[in-house]
Design an enzyme around this catalytic site. Structure first.
Site, PDB file in Angstrom:
ATOM      1  N   HIS A  38       0.717  -1.806  -0.068  1.00 26.40           N
ATOM      2  CA  HIS A  38      -0.104   0.187   0.048  1.00 26.40           C
ATOM      3  C   HIS A  38       1.151   1.630  -0.015  1.00 26.40           C
TER       4      HIS A  38
ATOM      5  N   ASP B  91       6.821  20.641 -26.913  1.00 27.16           N
ATOM      6  CA  ASP B  91       6.669  19.463 -25.989  1.00 27.16           C
ATOM      7  C   ASP B  91       7.407  19.374 -25.166  1.00 27.16           C
TER       8      ASP B  91
ATOM      9  N   TRP C  98       7.264  -0.169   3.905  1.00 30.20           N
ATOM     10  CA  TRP C  98       7.662   1.052   2.627  1.00 30.20           C
ATOM     11  C   TRP C  98       8.711   1.633   2.846  1.00 30.20           C
TER      12      TRP C  98
ATOM     13  N   SER D 267      12.476   5.407 -13.802  1.00 23.05           N
ATOM     14  CA  SER D 267      11.448   6.392 -14.591  1.00 23.05           C
ATOM     15  C   SER D 267      11.030   7.576 -13.628  1.00 23.05           C
TER      16      SER D 267
ATOM     17  N   HIS E 139      13.035  11.498   3.372  1.00 23.02           N
ATOM     18  CA  HIS E 139      13.042  12.953   3.734  1.00 23.02           C
ATOM     19  C   HIS E 139      12.643  13.291   2.622  1.00 23.02           C
TER      20      HIS E 139
ATOM     21  N   GLU F  11      12.332  12.576  -0.710  1.00 25.26           N
ATOM     22  CA  GLU F  11      10.706  12.318  -0.958  1.00 25.26           C
ATOM     23  C   GLU F  11       9.359  12.943  -0.448  1.00 25.26           C
TER      24      GLU F  11
ATOM     25  N   TYR G 191       8.958  15.811   0.032  1.00 27.37           N
ATOM     26  CA  TYR G 191       8.429  17.108  -0.752  1.00 27.37           C
ATOM     27  C   TYR G 191       8.746  16.873  -1.767  1.00 27.37           C
TER      28      TYR G 191
ATOM     29  N   HIS H 256      15.357  13.404  11.370  1.00 28.42           N
ATOM     30  CA  HIS H 256      13.985  12.582  12.787  1.00 28.42           C
ATOM     31  C   HIS H 256      13.086  11.669  12.291  1.00 28.42           C
ATOM     32  N   HIS H 257      13.458  11.202  10.943  1.00 33.41           N
ATOM     33  CA  HIS H 257      12.982   9.371  11.464  1.00 33.41           C
ATOM     34  C   HIS H 257      13.365   8.864  12.114  1.00 33.41           C
TER      35      HIS H 257
ATOM     36  N   THR I  99       7.496  27.004   5.095  1.00 30.87           N
ATOM     37  CA  THR I  99       6.158  26.413   5.045  1.00 30.87           C
ATOM     38  C   THR I  99       4.977  27.776   4.934  1.00 30.87           C
TER      39      THR I  99
ATOM     40  N   LYS J 231       3.914  30.819   2.894  1.00 30.30           N
ATOM     41  CA  LYS J 231       3.471  29.752   1.948  1.00 30.30           C
ATOM     42  C   LYS J 231       1.943  29.950   1.982  1.00 30.30           C
TER      43      LYS J 231
ATOM     44  N   ARG K  75       2.070   0.856  14.822  1.00 29.47           N
ATOM     45  CA  ARG K  75       1.734   1.242  13.487  1.00 29.47           C
ATOM     46  C   ARG K  75       1.902  -0.125  13.562  1.00 29.47           C
TER      47      ARG K  75
HETATM   48  C1  HEA Z   1      -0.102   9.503  -0.879  1.00 31.61           C
HETATM   49  C2  HEA Z   1       0.163   8.229   0.178  1.00 31.61           C
HETATM   50  C3  HEA Z   1      -0.785   7.423   0.431  1.00 31.61           C
HETATM   51  C4  HEA Z   1      -2.009   7.666  -0.068  1.00 31.61           C
HETATM   52  C5  HEA Z   1      -3.387   8.149  -0.919  1.00 31.61           C
HETATM   53  C6  HEA Z   1      -3.017   6.532   1.237  1.00 31.61           C
HETATM   54  C7  HEA Z   1      -4.411   6.343   1.371  1.00 31.61           C
HETATM   55  C8  HEA Z   1      -4.717   5.347   2.573  1.00 31.61           C
HETATM   56  N1  HEA Z   1      -4.258   5.112   3.226  1.00 31.61           N
HETATM   57 FE1  HEA Z   1      -2.045   4.738   3.931  1.00 31.61          FE
HETATM   58  N2  HEA Z   1      -0.246   4.654   4.127  1.00 31.61           N
HETATM   59  C9  HEA Z   1       0.951   5.479   3.147  1.00 31.61           C
HETATM   60  C10 HEA Z   1       0.243   6.173   2.081  1.00 31.61           C
HETATM   61  C11 HEA Z   1      -0.478   6.077   1.435  1.00 31.61           C
HETATM   62  N3  HEA Z   1      -1.859   6.267   2.305  1.00 31.61           N
HETATM   63  C12 HEA Z   1       2.108   5.244   3.820  1.00 31.61           C
HETATM   64  C13 HEA Z   1       3.426   5.562   3.299  1.00 31.61           C
HETATM   65  C14 HEA Z   1       1.891   4.433   5.008  1.00 31.61           C
HETATM   66  C15 HEA Z   1       3.117   3.372   5.394  1.00 31.61           C
HETATM   67  C16 HEA Z   1       3.370   1.872   5.130  1.00 31.61           C
HETATM   68  C17 HEA Z   1       4.210   1.284   5.889  1.00 31.61           C
HETATM   69  O1  HEA Z   1       3.945   1.248   7.021  1.00 31.61           O
HETATM   70  O2  HEA Z   1       5.009   0.908   5.712  1.00 31.61           O
HETATM   71  C18 HEA Z   1       0.640   4.041   4.851  1.00 31.61           C
HETATM   72  C19 HEA Z   1       0.116   3.448   5.458  1.00 31.61           C
HETATM   73  C20 HEA Z   1      -1.158   3.533   6.153  1.00 31.61           C
HETATM   74  C21 HEA Z   1      -2.217   2.187   7.599  1.00 31.61           C
HETATM   75  C22 HEA Z   1      -1.546   2.258   7.709  1.00 31.61           C
HETATM   76  C23 HEA Z   1      -0.561   0.762   8.242  1.00 31.61           C
HETATM   77  C24 HEA Z   1      -0.481  -0.009   9.848  1.00 31.61           C
HETATM   78  O3  HEA Z   1       0.549   0.719  10.083  1.00 31.61           O
HETATM   79  O4  HEA Z   1      -0.088  -1.289   9.416  1.00 31.61           O
HETATM   80  C25 HEA Z   1      -3.585   2.517   6.623  1.00 31.61           C
HETATM   81  C26 HEA Z   1      -4.726   1.621   8.266  1.00 31.61           C
HETATM   82  O5  HEA Z   1      -5.392   2.787   8.541  1.00 31.61           O
HETATM   83  C27 HEA Z   1      -3.559   3.472   6.458  1.00 31.61           C
HETATM   84  C28 HEA Z   1      -5.013   3.938   5.904  1.00 31.61           C
HETATM   85  C29 HEA Z   1      -4.977   4.565   4.189  1.00 31.61           C
HETATM   86  C30 HEA Z   1      -6.108   4.941   3.819  1.00 31.61           C
HETATM   87  C31 HEA Z   1      -7.858   4.424   4.456  1.00 31.61           C
HETATM   88  C32 HEA Z   1      -6.244   5.325   2.618  1.00 31.61           C
HETATM   89  C33 HEA Z   1      -7.506   5.760   1.735  1.00 31.61           C
HETATM   90  O6  HEA Z   1      -7.086   7.599   1.352  1.00 31.61           O
HETATM   91  C34 HEA Z   1      -7.434   5.404   0.300  1.00 31.61           C
HETATM   92  C35 HEA Z   1      -8.743   5.221  -0.226  1.00 31.61           C
HETATM   93  C36 HEA Z   1      -8.885   4.836  -1.629  1.00 31.61           C
HETATM   94  C37 HEA Z   1      -9.140   3.952  -2.354  1.00 31.61           C
HETATM   95  C38 HEA Z   1     -10.118   3.175  -0.848  1.00 31.61           C
HETATM   96  C39 HEA Z   1      -9.429   3.611  -3.687  1.00 31.61           C
HETATM   97  C40 HEA Z   1     -10.537   3.822  -4.618  1.00 31.61           C
HETATM   98  C41 HEA Z   1     -11.770   3.060  -4.172  1.00 31.61           C
HETATM   99  C42 HEA Z   1     -11.933   1.366  -4.563  1.00 31.61           C
HETATM  100  C43 HEA Z   1     -10.983   1.234  -4.263  1.00 31.61           C
HETATM  101  C44 HEA Z   1     -13.718   1.075  -4.423  1.00 31.61           C
HETATM  102  C45 HEA Z   1     -13.777  -0.056  -3.566  1.00 31.61           C
HETATM  103  C46 HEA Z   1     -13.893   1.049  -1.814  1.00 31.61           C
HETATM  104  C47 HEA Z   1     -14.618   0.172  -1.626  1.00 31.61           C
HETATM  105  C48 HEA Z   1     -14.643  -1.005  -1.244  1.00 31.61           C
HETATM  106  C49 HEA Z   1     -14.543   0.483  -0.274  1.00 31.61           C
HETATM  107  N4  HEA Z   1      -2.442   3.866   4.965  1.00 31.61           N
HETATM  108  C1  HEA Z   2       3.903  15.108   1.684  1.00 32.09           C
HETATM  109  C2  HEA Z   2       4.458  13.812   2.780  1.00 32.09           C
HETATM  110  C3  HEA Z   2       5.007  14.986   3.328  1.00 32.09           C
HETATM  111  C4  HEA Z   2       5.272  16.603   4.437  1.00 32.09           C
HETATM  112  C5  HEA Z   2       5.040  17.744   3.202  1.00 32.09           C
HETATM  113  C6  HEA Z   2       5.939  16.493   5.870  1.00 32.09           C
HETATM  114  C7  HEA Z   2       6.057  17.195   6.228  1.00 32.09           C
HETATM  115  C8  HEA Z   2       6.754  17.451   7.759  1.00 32.09           C
HETATM  116  N1  HEA Z   2       7.318  16.535   8.302  1.00 32.09           N
HETATM  117 FE1  HEA Z   2       6.005  14.474   7.780  1.00 32.09          FE
HETATM  118  N2  HEA Z   2       6.438  12.836   7.648  1.00 32.09           N
HETATM  119  C9  HEA Z   2       6.023  11.914   6.049  1.00 32.09           C
HETATM  120  C10 HEA Z   2       5.586  13.102   5.112  1.00 32.09           C
HETATM  121  C11 HEA Z   2       5.270  14.043   4.687  1.00 32.09           C
HETATM  122  N3  HEA Z   2       6.022  15.234   6.721  1.00 32.09           N
HETATM  123  C12 HEA Z   2       5.619  10.470   6.028  1.00 32.09           C
HETATM  124  C13 HEA Z   2       5.176   9.941   5.100  1.00 32.09           C
HETATM  125  C14 HEA Z   2       6.288  10.183   6.905  1.00 32.09           C
HETATM  126  C15 HEA Z   2       6.301   8.678   7.546  1.00 32.09           C
HETATM  127  C16 HEA Z   2       7.045   8.031   6.959  1.00 32.09           C
HETATM  128  C17 HEA Z   2       7.142   6.575   7.853  1.00 32.09           C
HETATM  129  O1  HEA Z   2       7.704   6.480   8.116  1.00 32.09           O
HETATM  130  O2  HEA Z   2       6.306   5.948   7.068  1.00 32.09           O
HETATM  131  C18 HEA Z   2       6.766  11.607   7.661  1.00 32.09           C
HETATM  132  C19 HEA Z   2       6.697  11.046   8.997  1.00 32.09           C
HETATM  133  C20 HEA Z   2       7.458  12.263  10.059  1.00 32.09           C
HETATM  134  C21 HEA Z   2       8.752  12.404  11.049  1.00 32.09           C
HETATM  135  C22 HEA Z   2       9.234  11.014  11.725  1.00 32.09           C
HETATM  136  C23 HEA Z   2       7.785  10.848  13.162  1.00 32.09           C
HETATM  137  C24 HEA Z   2       8.529   9.480  13.061  1.00 32.09           C
HETATM  138  O3  HEA Z   2       8.498   8.488  12.899  1.00 32.09           O
HETATM  139  O4  HEA Z   2       9.105   9.660  14.444  1.00 32.09           O
HETATM  140  C25 HEA Z   2       8.638  13.665  11.103  1.00 32.09           C
HETATM  141  C26 HEA Z   2       9.929  14.182  12.815  1.00 32.09           C
HETATM  142  O5  HEA Z   2      10.171  15.393  13.205  1.00 32.09           O
HETATM  143  C27 HEA Z   2       8.205  14.807  10.686  1.00 32.09           C
HETATM  144  C28 HEA Z   2       8.372  15.765  10.729  1.00 32.09           C
HETATM  145  C29 HEA Z   2       7.967  16.905   9.399  1.00 32.09           C
HETATM  146  C30 HEA Z   2       8.060  18.610   9.392  1.00 32.09           C
HETATM  147  C31 HEA Z   2       8.275  18.692  10.753  1.00 32.09           C
HETATM  148  C32 HEA Z   2       6.808  19.268   8.522  1.00 32.09           C
HETATM  149  C33 HEA Z   2       6.919  19.821   7.631  1.00 32.09           C
HETATM  150  O6  HEA Z   2       7.256  20.599   6.435  1.00 32.09           O
HETATM  151  C34 HEA Z   2       5.335  20.585   8.006  1.00 32.09           C
HETATM  152  C35 HEA Z   2       5.704  21.944   8.143  1.00 32.09           C
HETATM  153  C36 HEA Z   2       4.203  22.144   8.182  1.00 32.09           C
HETATM  154  C37 HEA Z   2       3.265  23.132   9.413  1.00 32.09           C
HETATM  155  C38 HEA Z   2       4.472  23.765  10.744  1.00 32.09           C
HETATM  156  C39 HEA Z   2       2.317  23.811   9.064  1.00 32.09           C
HETATM  157  C40 HEA Z   2       1.999  25.296   8.134  1.00 32.09           C
HETATM  158  C41 HEA Z   2       3.064  26.367   8.801  1.00 32.09           C
HETATM  159  C42 HEA Z   2       2.734  27.584   9.627  1.00 32.09           C
HETATM  160  C43 HEA Z   2       1.590  27.796  10.114  1.00 32.09           C
HETATM  161  C44 HEA Z   2       3.859  28.331   9.922  1.00 32.09           C
HETATM  162  C45 HEA Z   2       3.780  28.765  11.688  1.00 32.09           C
HETATM  163  C46 HEA Z   2       4.136  27.137  12.798  1.00 32.09           C
HETATM  164  C47 HEA Z   2       4.326  27.322  13.923  1.00 32.09           C
HETATM  165  C48 HEA Z   2       5.565  28.258  13.921  1.00 32.09           C
HETATM  166  C49 HEA Z   2       4.361  25.883  14.776  1.00 32.09           C
HETATM  167  N4  HEA Z   2       7.456  14.026   9.800  1.00 32.09           N
HETATM  168 CU   LIG Z   3      10.987  13.734   7.274  1.00 36.15          CU
END
Ligand code: HEA
Ligand code: HEA
Ligand SMILES: [Cu+2]
Ligand code: CUA
Lengths: 356, 528, 291
Positions: free
Chosen positions: B79, B108, B144, B172, B256, B258, B260, B305-306, B331, B334, B453
């Protein structure tokens, strides 16, 4: 225990962490209210349907500088308490009690440094509850056979490591979460204020049964703790002596099989499955295949169980089980599920291999 | 920001499209390739979503009901992989393909044949990855993030397929990114200076740079996993002088940036849509550009930070905490700029705008939880709980995915030549908005209360929260069927769209007819 | 921005999809091959892999033939050449980042993991409890697990190889100068010399591996020292091989009379690639062998 918010916990550190969490949460709330508030005001008032003409402004160096500097200052304000808490958490010096915590798939091993006490700690919830056949108990998935026991009011240091993959030892009430990295030791510490039972879970994906390796810690008053540790130490020393005596004793096939089945189900079945079929492509089958049916490979079989197989998921069980238990479980594997080699393995055989 | 003075393109008279299957297989046309990317990503979103539904169904109640723990782990892993590499990234590349040449007045993409290649290797990469699910022992089940040694010594046989699939996805992305950069730097129409480019082009330029910098590092990481597992090396094994934590450093050096990569193009999209429906110029164009660049630069300094719980020395923890917190500043700039753009505008609320507004609010919520995670001592409590899951779904689903939907609504008229069905779109928006919050908001609570999780079964005190989340999940999934229906309907027909269907929209793409002719800007327009 | 000539957008082409199939077969085949080897079983993996490589070769041949024809017909505008050059530069940048991952691993092993295993930083207990015997050193001639090996000196073959590659970079440059100044003979000779030097380098590298395996006991599985050594030199060697093949193709084209001072992208790209390979070697020589 709070069901919707962070655990406040029972240590000074965990309280500080909780306060930090709440502070930052409130700051975010305030910023959120301001930002979203302005957005909603704008969305309600500045609509075309209300006959608004759009304004022309599109930049202002002054406000842009302001909203760069103000958030920065807020962040500095957050960083200060965070830094001091972090430094306190990482200071593991001057510990009163040291426990080595070793994770392995999927159980914890505890070893006290100051005493000759060590034991494994496994999930105690019945399989039937997990399979929804029995009602789930109150501490479903959060109960173990041998909990870790530590004294209150003392600085307890944990040396966290692992035998195989990465696990993470986490007890929310202490605000301690440390990864157990194979080949390295991470240190963590706690000083618990109140006696009680505290529960946690492994917090790093460690394979199939990652969800099933809980942690239970019992904190006892120092005197009570002292009594417990001395009793346990005496017991364990006695058990070792008894084992030496038992070496000469031959056990019957039936006894070995009965004991072996128990051990197998609690120790081996997680991977090789209760029916000995293993999981193809991941864990080898024992039923009808490999060393456990081959009469010529009895010695290899013992060696694999005792010393493990380097570079694979097969652990060395030599230190985890007693010689008698090892003998029983190997006998069981060689005779269960139609393997029927008819051979027994005795504690003496194990002893011979381990001390050759 | 940019107006066309000389609008002399005579595309109409040779708008002959090739037809049949070979049109799609052999194409060198950026619009065709864009459509391929977008459809591919849509399909992947559904496949990844279906896996999420399996996860949510299993977690509906405590106890094991539907799937084995091992299979559950495969679902979680695949997933995550599919959503990241199959849904979000290709969707952005598709948008880039469609829009960037039109936005900068290029005929293009710069390297059209390579463009086709970048797309067509994707289905093969995913075929290899997904096929491993059906092998003995199953597919990838180590998350993942595939932390060693779970993904090396202790993984199942099919790991090699996973490794080579990731290689293909990486190739790709790199080729796609090279194409984007070269197109932007070399193909702009006369007068289209850097500081006149639409922000979508700017954010993609920076994203492409991030991609080229970090995808090869991911390739290196999987290569080391391969040799550790199959060829006896010990990069991630202490007995040979390596360290499992080294894997995490390499992975997150990629990982990380990634995340962004998955949000910067969204910022570009939102920066196009909000001014369009506010009928007011974007506030602080220049600072938007600088903020994007700062985020990209900082993203290379925060990876650990991860890994706060891995036992790094204190000074390293402090360094990574401070750098991570700093990202909130650009951020924030923005977010504030968008609010200032809305301020005293004349707003209307068509579907693109609704999704854009939801994006701003919900992404900010996700950003706040990100900031909380950045605070190292508290992250010890949050790490690897559902609080993290809540965080990243807010930034990814209500962030990246919402922005992609906003973009789709915004540009569908340009792509198909028809207006989409606004009533259906509103229905899609409101059902999605409500259900997505029912789905992900409760996860914050589950995480704070201590639910780890990646577990197939949980303690009874988390039962009600999970049940609510699952219900939200099913509802959100079903809502996406509305979107699918709407898009298909829109490609089939409907009210004809004008060249510029949105009153306040700006940019070169609105100067060509709708649907955009097969070839646009063969003679570059002049931009003032 | 260059003044806009009409930019050549090629018509549909079958080669990319052929390449995609080839790459798909390679991935699938390589995956099965590796699994077959590790399970010591027979399988069709290597067949699929070979097939994939053949398809790829056909694709490259066809694609480049089209490309060369277009170039010879003068369809490549200056702007298109800029695109190609930028594309090549970014490709080389991505290659640098790929090597950076392995250099990063080398750095991490030397500066972090090995000292930590011996108790540095916050790892006193790691050394005390888990690896009491282990002594940090580089080259890591005895791993914590007890595997023994020997370090590879920098004089001898590696030094000779360094000299060879540096000279080949210089000859490559002079070949380019020859092309620029329309001195075809200089071009041909210098290019030929570069190719020969590349081949000698590869031969010596092979000899060094044999020496390491047979005399030093330095193998791919002798701990992180051997790992970083072989991965870095191995991937570098693969790049030299690729570069040499590219040079050979250029040589054949030069002999056929291709390229002129203002139409020489392919040649330039190859020479950039060759210089890049050379620079990587110098980093490698310093970081892997000398210090
Ligand atoms: C862009 C990235 C993205 C997106 C869009 C989503 C979308 C969703 N994610 Fe995802 N998720 C991740 C990125 C994302 N996730 C990542 C990176 C992890 C961590 C993996 C890891 O731990 O290694 C994670 C892990 C993760 C977990 C934790 C699993 C775990 O720790 O064991 C869960 C649990 O609820 C979850 C739920 C969902 C749900 C319900 C949606 C929903 O938004 C999805 C909605 C879309 C659909 C459902 C499809 C369209 C509809 C159909 C196919 C029709 C059929 C529908 C029905 C029968 C109801 N995700
Ligand atoms: C699109 C993807 C995306 C984005 C944009 C971000 C944005 C940020 N992420 Fe996130 N992050 C993920 C995707 C993303 N993350 C994913 C996928 C994981 C889990 C991966 C995994 O383990 O599977 C993760 C996990 C993750 C962790 C690790 C957690 C853990 O495993 O223990 C941390 C820790 O620092 C973190 C921090 C942040 C911070 C500080 C930002 C900042 O960029 C956010 C900045 C934005 C704001 C703060 C809001 C707007 C700001 C204001 C309104 C200004 C004023 C605000 C203040 C002064 C407070 N992220
Ligand atoms: Cu990060
Ligand atoms: Cu042990 Cu998770």
């Amino acid at each position: 225990q709070n069901r919707l918010n962070l655990t406040e916990g029972v240590t000074d550190v965990s309280n500080r962490v909780y306060d930090l969490h709440m502070t930052i949460f409130y700051i975010c709330c305030v910023i959120g209210v301001i930002v979203f508030g302005l957005m909603f005001i704008s969305m309600i008032r500045h609509r075309k349907s209300k006959g608004r003409e759009p304004a022309k402004f599109h930049e202002s160096v002054k406000v842009e500088i302001a909203w760069t500097i103000i958030p920065f200052l807020i962040l500095v304000g957050m960083a200060i308490p965070a830094t001091s808490t972090l430094i306190a958490m990482e200071d593991t010096s001057d510990a009163d009690v040291t426990v080595q915590v070793t994770g392995s798939q999927w159980k914890w091993h505890y070893e006290y440094f100051e005493h000759e006490v060590e034991f494994f700690s496994r999930l105690a919830t019945q399989q039937e509850q997990i399979q929804n056949k029995f009602e789930k108990s109150e501490n479903y998935l959060l109960e173990v056979d041998n909990p870790l026991v530590v004294p209150t009011g003392k600085k307890v240091r944990f040396l966290v490591t692992s035998d195989d993959v990465i696990h993470s030892w986490w007890v929310p009430d202490f605000a301690v979460k440390k990864d157990a990295n194979p080949g390295f030791i991470n240190e963590a510490w706690t000083r618990i204020e109140e006696p009680g039972i505290y529960r946690g879970q492994c917090a790093e994906l460690c394979g199939k049964d990652h969800g099933f390796m809980p942690i239970v810690v019992i904190a006892k008053e120092p005197a009570e703790y002292q009594q417990w540790i001395e009793e346990t130490e005496a017991e364990q020393i006695a058990a070792k002596e008894r084992e030496q005596e038992l070496l000469d004793m031959e056990m019957s096939m039936d006894d070995l099989m009965a004991m072996g089945e128990k051990i197998y189900n609690s120790t081996c079945a997680a991977c090789h499955q209760a029916n000995g079929q293993g999981i193809p492509g991941t864990f080898p089958a024992l039923a009808g295949e490999g060393v456990s049916v081959d009469p010529d490979q009895r010695q290899q079989h013992i060696d694999i169980v005792v010393n493990g197989v380097q570079g694979t998921a097969m652990q060395a069980f030599g230190q985890q089980l007693s010689m008698q238990e090892l003998a029983a479980v190997i006998t069981y594997e060689r005779n269960a599920w139609g393997n029927d080699t008819g051979e027994t393995v005795q504690a003496a055989d194990i002893n011979e291999l381990m001390n050759q | 920001m940019s107006t066309v003075v000389d609008d002399t393109h005579h595309d109409e008279h040779h708008d002959h499209k090739p037809y049949g299957i070979t049109r799609w297989l052999f194409t060198t046309n950026h619009k065709d390739i864009g459509s391929l990317y977008l459809w591919f990503s849509f399909i992947m979103f559904f496949i990844g979503g279906a896996m999420a539904m399996v996860i949510r169904a299993e977690l509906f109640q405590p106890g094991l009901q539907l799937v084995e723990p091992n299979f559950f782990n495969q679902m979680t892993t695949v997933h995550g992989l599919i959503m990241v590499f199959g849904a979000v990234m290709p969707a952005f590349t598709g948008l880039a393909n469609w829009m960037i040449p039109m936005m900068i007045g290029a005929p293009d993409m710069a390297l059209p044949r390579m463009n086709n290649w970048s797309f067509w290797i994707l289905p093969f990469g995913f075929a290899v990855m997904l096929s491993s699910l059906f092998m003995e022992g199953g597919g990838p089940n180590f998350g993942w993030t595939f932390y060693a040694p779970l993904s090396t010594t202790y993984s199942n046989d099919s790991t090699a397929f996973f490794v080579f699939a990731i290689h293909i996805l990486g190739i790709s992305s790199i080729m796609g990114a090279i194409n984007v950069i070269v197109t932007i730097t070399n193909m702009r129409a006369p007068g289209m200076s850097y500081m006149k480019m639409p922000l979508f082009v700017w954010t993609w330029l920076i994203t492409a740079f991030l991609l080229i910098a970090v995808m090869p590092v991911l390739a290196g990481a999987v290569t080391m996993v391969l040799t550790d597992k199959y060829f006896g090396t010990s990069f991630f094994d202490a007995a040979g002088g390596g360290d499992p934590v080294m894997f995490q450093h390499i992975f997150w050096f990629f990982g990380h940036p990634e995340v962004y990569i998955m949000i910067l193009p969204s910022f570009g999209i939102i920066s196009a849509i909000i001014p369009a429906f506010t009928r007011k110029r974007l506030f602080g164009y220049a600072s938007m550009v600088y903020a994007t660049a700062s985020i990209a630069i900082l993203s290379f300094l925060v990876w650990a930070h991860h890994m706060f719980t891995t036992g790094m020395p204190v000074f390293a923890e402090l360094f990574f905490m401070y750098c991570t917190m700093l990202i909130a500043v650009p951020t924030g700039v923005k977010i504030f700029n968008w609010v200032a753009t809305m301020w005293r505008g004349a707003m209307t609320f068509e579907a693109p705008m609704l999704f854009a507004l939801a994006f701003v609010i919900l992404f900010t919520i996700g950003g706040f939880s990100g900031l909380m995670l950045a605070i190292t001592p508290v992250d010890f409590q949050y790490h690897d709980t559902y609080f993290v899951v809540a965080h990243f779904h807010y930034v990814l689903v209500t962030g990246a995915v919402f922005s992609i939907m906003a973009a789709a609504y915004y540009w569908l008229p340009k792509w198909t030549g028809y207006m989409y069905d606004e009533t259906l779109a509103k229905l899609h928006f409101w059902t999605s908005l409500i259900s997505v919050n029912v789905l992900f908001f409760p996860m914050h609570f589950a995480g704070l209360a201590g639910m780890p999780r990646r577990i197939p079964d949980y303690a009874v005190q988390f039962a009600d929260v999970n049940q609510i989340a699952s219900i939200g999940g099913f509802a959100f999934g079903l809502s996406q069927l509305i979107f699918l229906w709407l898009v298909i309907k829109c490609t089939r027909g409907g009210e004809k769209a004008a060249a510029k269907p949105w009153e306040g929209a700006e940019g070169l793409e609105w100067t060509v007819p709708s649907p955009a002719p097969y070839h646009t800007f063969e003679k570059p327009p002049k931009v003032e | 921005m260059a003044e806009q000539q009409s930019y050549y957008v090629p018509p549909s082409s079958p080669w990319p999809i052929v390449g995609a199939i080839g790459l798909g077969l390679i991935a699938w085949g390589a995956g099965s091959t590796v699994i077959n080897i590790s399970n010591a079983e027979e399988g069709y993996g290597s067949t699929v892999l070979t097939l994939g490589i053949i398809v790829m070769a056909v694709m490259l041949f066809g694609w480049f033939r089209d490309q060369i024809n277009e170039s010879m017909q003068g369809m490549h505008s200056d702007q298109l050449n800029v695109s190609y050059k930028q594309g090549m530069s970014w490709f080389i940048f991505s290659e640098i980042m790929f090597f950076a991952a392995f250099f990063g691993a080398l750095f991490y092993a030397r500066v972090i993991s090995i000292p930590w295993l011996d108790g540095a930083s916050n790892n006193a207990m790691t050394a005390e409890v888990l690896w009491p015997q282990f002594v940090a050193q580089w080259p890591l001639v005895e791993t914590p697990g007890g595997t023994e090996t020997q370090g590879m000196g920098w004089y001898g073959l590696p030094l000779i190889n360094t000299v060879i590659l540096v000279i080949s970079s210089i000859t490559c440059h002079f070949a380019h100068v020859g092309l620029e100044e329309n001195k075809r003979k200089q071009l041909t000779i210098m290019l030929g010399v570069t190719i020969v030097l590349g081949c000698i380098f590869l031969y010596l590298q092979g000899a060094e591996y044999v020496h390491a395996y047979e005399q030093l006991g330095l193998t791919l599985d002798s701990g992180i020292y051997g790992n970083t050594f072989y991965m870095l030199t191995g991937f570098h060697g693969m790049h030299v091989t690729l570069g040499t093949i590219m040079l050979i193709v250029m040589f054949l084209r030069v002999v056929k009379g291709h390229f002129s001072p203002d139409n020489q992208f392919a040649f330039q790209a190859t020479s950039w690639y060759w210089h890049f390979v050379d620079v990587v070697w110098i980093c490698l020589f310093v970081l892997v062998y000398v210090i």
